[in-house]
Every structure is written in structure tokens, then in C-alpha cells.
Write an enzyme that holds these catalytic residues in place. Structure first.
Site, PDB file in Angstrom:
ATOM      1  N   ASP A   1      -2.019  92.941  54.239  1.00  0.00           N
ATOM      2  CA  ASP A   1      -0.541  93.133  54.967  1.00  0.00           C
ATOM      3  C   ASP A   1      -0.680  91.992  56.015  1.00  0.00           C
ATOM      4  O   ASP A   1      -2.192  91.200  56.164  1.00  0.00           O
ATOM      5  CB  ASP A   1      -0.201  93.948  55.149  1.00  0.00           C
ATOM      6  CG  ASP A   1       1.309  94.719  54.604  1.00  0.00           C
ATOM      7  OD1 ASP A   1       2.494  93.784  55.365  1.00  0.00           O
ATOM      8  OD2 ASP A   1       1.754  95.393  54.716  1.00  0.00           O
TER       9      ASP A   1
ATOM     10  N   LEU B   1       5.568 101.972  50.794  1.00  0.00           N
ATOM     11  CA  LEU B   1       4.635 102.247  49.875  1.00  0.00           C
ATOM     12  C   LEU B   1       3.569 102.169  49.734  1.00  0.00           C
ATOM     13  O   LEU B   1       2.694 102.766  49.202  1.00  0.00           O
ATOM     14  CB  LEU B   1       6.227 101.960  48.355  1.00  0.00           C
ATOM     15  CG  LEU B   1       6.875 101.900  48.646  1.00  0.00           C
ATOM     16  CD1 LEU B   1       7.899 101.774  47.247  1.00  0.00           C
ATOM     17  CD2 LEU B   1       7.420 103.512  48.740  1.00  0.00           C
TER      18      LEU B   1
ATOM     19  N   TYR C   1      16.930  89.965  44.862  1.00  0.00           N
ATOM     20  CA  TYR C   1      15.906  90.757  44.662  1.00  0.00           C
ATOM     21  C   TYR C   1      15.727  91.443  43.119  1.00  0.00           C
ATOM     22  O   TYR C   1      14.562  91.503  42.811  1.00  0.00           O
ATOM     23  CB  TYR C   1      16.298  91.814  45.447  1.00  0.00           C
ATOM     24  CG  TYR C   1      15.138  93.206  45.169  1.00  0.00           C
ATOM     25  CD1 TYR C   1      13.794  92.593  46.666  1.00  0.00           C
ATOM     26  CD2 TYR C   1      15.145  94.627  44.986  1.00  0.00           C
ATOM     27  CE1 TYR C   1      13.666  94.028  46.387  1.00  0.00           C
ATOM     28  CE2 TYR C   1      15.227  95.376  45.338  1.00  0.00           C
ATOM     29  CZ  TYR C   1      13.673  95.572  45.947  1.00  0.00           C
ATOM     30  OH  TYR C   1      13.274  96.302  45.400  1.00  0.00           O
TER      31      TYR C   1
ATOM     32  N   THR D   1      11.521 104.054  53.481  1.00  0.00           N
ATOM     33  CA  THR D   1      10.980 103.087  53.885  1.00  0.00           C
ATOM     34  C   THR D   1      11.366 102.831  54.856  1.00  0.00           C
ATOM     35  O   THR D   1      12.104 102.820  55.531  1.00  0.00           O
ATOM     36  CB  THR D   1      10.809 101.529  52.475  1.00  0.00           C
ATOM     37  OG1 THR D   1      12.147 101.645  51.785  1.00  0.00           O
ATOM     38  CG2 THR D   1      10.405 102.704  51.076  1.00  0.00           C
TER      39      THR D   1
ATOM     40  N   SER E   1      11.153  97.111  40.445  1.00  0.00           N
ATOM     41  CA  SER E   1      12.675  98.183  41.223  1.00  0.00           C
ATOM     42  C   SER E   1      13.689  98.782  40.074  1.00  0.00           C
ATOM     43  O   SER E   1      13.513  98.057  39.260  1.00  0.00           O
ATOM     44  CB  SER E   1      12.796  97.857  42.143  1.00  0.00           C
ATOM     45  OG  SER E   1      14.422  98.023  42.783  1.00  0.00           O
TER      46      SER E   1
END
Length: 254
Positions: free
Chosen positions: A36, A17, A160, A195, A147
Site C-alpha cells: 500500500d 477490503l 470508475y 470501507t 465492482s
């Protein structure tokens, strides 16, 4: 806010993403800093799109501060756009087999997904506050990634879902805090996307997952996430909310 000519900072930008968001912003004329973990993939993606590679761990506040400062120095201005895509998604039961607990995993997921997003948002917002406002009064836009798990967390996703739920909860208070400075905060809550997390699954498993998505009955493409991120930047009245991007899916318990 106009994208062309602005400085953008994207985390998780080596692939997935974040990689798509960095590419889409660059294609629209933004000068993009790609943050990153250090990797050849990050360097290659930044070079390919003419961006600036900023290797850093989002949980390392000093490294994030240095990346924001490096972007400002390289491009001659601080970021007006920040897109937070860095994250991890390991799964574990709260109490597993033979009573095994997952407290360490919970701490790690919260540290990367939630604290990492908070750190990046904090340093990006501080840099934005120092900028002159645009003609519309804006100084910046921050897009955080939640999410659908924040509402539809499945078995094994307690850590998560908690991290993404907290990101969703931050949008409104952050938007209220930064309103005086002309900085907007909006979350995207993606559903099931192509992903790196999905790419390791067998094709039949992916087909089974996609069968639960009403329409389009397929996994999302990262370019669709990137499109929404750009639309959030360009639409000045989007603020303080979380937008589901999921093909109308509602995740089952497992």
C-alpha cells in the site's frame, strides 16, 4: 489451492477490503506481504498480523517489482496468491457545470484502478510462473477487484465504471493466457461495503443506501469480501470469471 504456508501479496492492504483480505489470509496460515502507499497504518497492520509491509504505489512499476522481489526474499519464495484491492473512486460528470470536463480525473482513475491492477498482476504472474506446481498442478491464484459499477455504474461514475469494467474484461483472457502455467484469475465485484469511502458519509445517507439492498439489507463487511477471496483461492475450478458480492443489489441511476 491450500492457503496455509503459501506466500500472498495483497494490495490496498492497509485498510478496507485489502486490509481484511490480508488478515484473513494470514489467519489461515499464509505469509502475507502487504502493499500500500507508505503510512503508519500500513506498518501497524503488518506488524499486528505478523506480515511484511511493502510500501509502494501500484502505478509505479519499478516499486511493484521491488515489492514482489522483497516478499520473495523475505519469505524465501515468491507469491502464489495475489489479491488486488488498491483503488480510488472519485466521482465526476463527463461534462459538468459550465462545461467543465473530467478528463484528468478519468486518466487518474484508469491509472490507479486498471493500470495498477495490471502491473501487479503482471509481476505476480511472472513470479508465480517460476514456482514449482503444487500437487494439483497450480502455481498461483490472482484475485482482482472489480465492482458492481462495471454493470450498474451510476451518474458520475463513468471513470470508475470504465476502470472496473476493464478489470472484469481482463479475467478471461488473462486466465486463458496463464492456464498453461497453472495460474487462475478471478474477479470479485463488490457492492456497497463498509470501507473508508463510505465511512465519511452521514449515517442517514448510509441508511438510505442500505435500504436499496435486498438481503441482507445492510452494507457488506470487508470480512465477507475476504472470505470470498479465500474461497476463490481454495476452489480450484473457479477461473476466468467475475463474481458479484452484493446482497442482490442493482444500483439505481443515481
Amino acid at each position: 489451492m491450500q492457503i496455509d504456508g503459501t506466500v500472498a501479496l495483497v494490495t490496498g492492504a492497509a485498510q478496507g477490503l485489502g486490509g481484511a483480505a490480508a488478515r484473513a489470509l494470514g489467519d489461515r496460515g499464509a505469509r502475507v506481504a502487504l502493499l500500500d502507499l507508505p503510512s503508519d497504518r500500513l506498518d501497524a497492520h503488518a506488524e499486528d498480523m505478523g506480515g511484511l509491509a511493502c510500501p509502494a504505489d501500484v502505478t509505479d512499476e519499478a516499486a511493484v517489482a521491488a515489492a514482489v522481489a522483497r516478499a520473495a526474499d523475505h519469505f524465501g519464495a515468491g507469491p502464489r496468491i495475489a489479491v488486488n484491492c488498491a483503488g480510488i473512486g472519485p466521482a465526476a460528470r463527463i461534462v459538468g457545470r459550465e462545461g467543465k470536463l473530467s478528463v484528468d480525473l478519468f486518466r487518474r482513475v484508469i491509472e490507479v484502478n486498471l493500470t495498477g491492477s495490471y502491473i501487479v498482476m503482471s509481476h505476480a504472474a511472472r513470479a508465480m510462473q517460476a514456482l514449482d506446481p503444487t500437487a494439483t498442478g497450480e502455481r498461483g491464484v490472482i484475485v482482482n477487484t472489480a465492482s458492481v459499477a462495471f454493470e450498474d455504474g451510476q451518474l458520475g461514475q463513468a471513470a470508475y465504471a470504465a476502470s472496473k469494467g476493464a478489470i472484469a474484461a481482463m479475467a478471461l483472457p488473462a486466465a486463458r493466457e496463464f492456464a498453461r502455467a497453472g495460474i487462475r484469475v478471478v474477479n470479485i465485484a463488490p457492492g456497497l461495503f463498509h470501507t473508508p469511502m463510505m465511512e465519511g458519509l452521514p449515517p442517514e445517507t448510509v441508511e438510505g443506501i442500505a435500504a436499496n439492498i435486498p438481503f441482507p439489507a445492510r452494507l457488506g463487511d470487508p470480512s465477507e469480501y475476504a472470505l470470498l477471496a479465500c474461497q476463490i483461492v481454495e476452489n480450484p475450478y473457479l477461473n476466468g470469471t467475475t463474481i458479484r458480492l452484493d446482497g442482490a443489489v442493482r444500483m439505481p441511476p443515481r
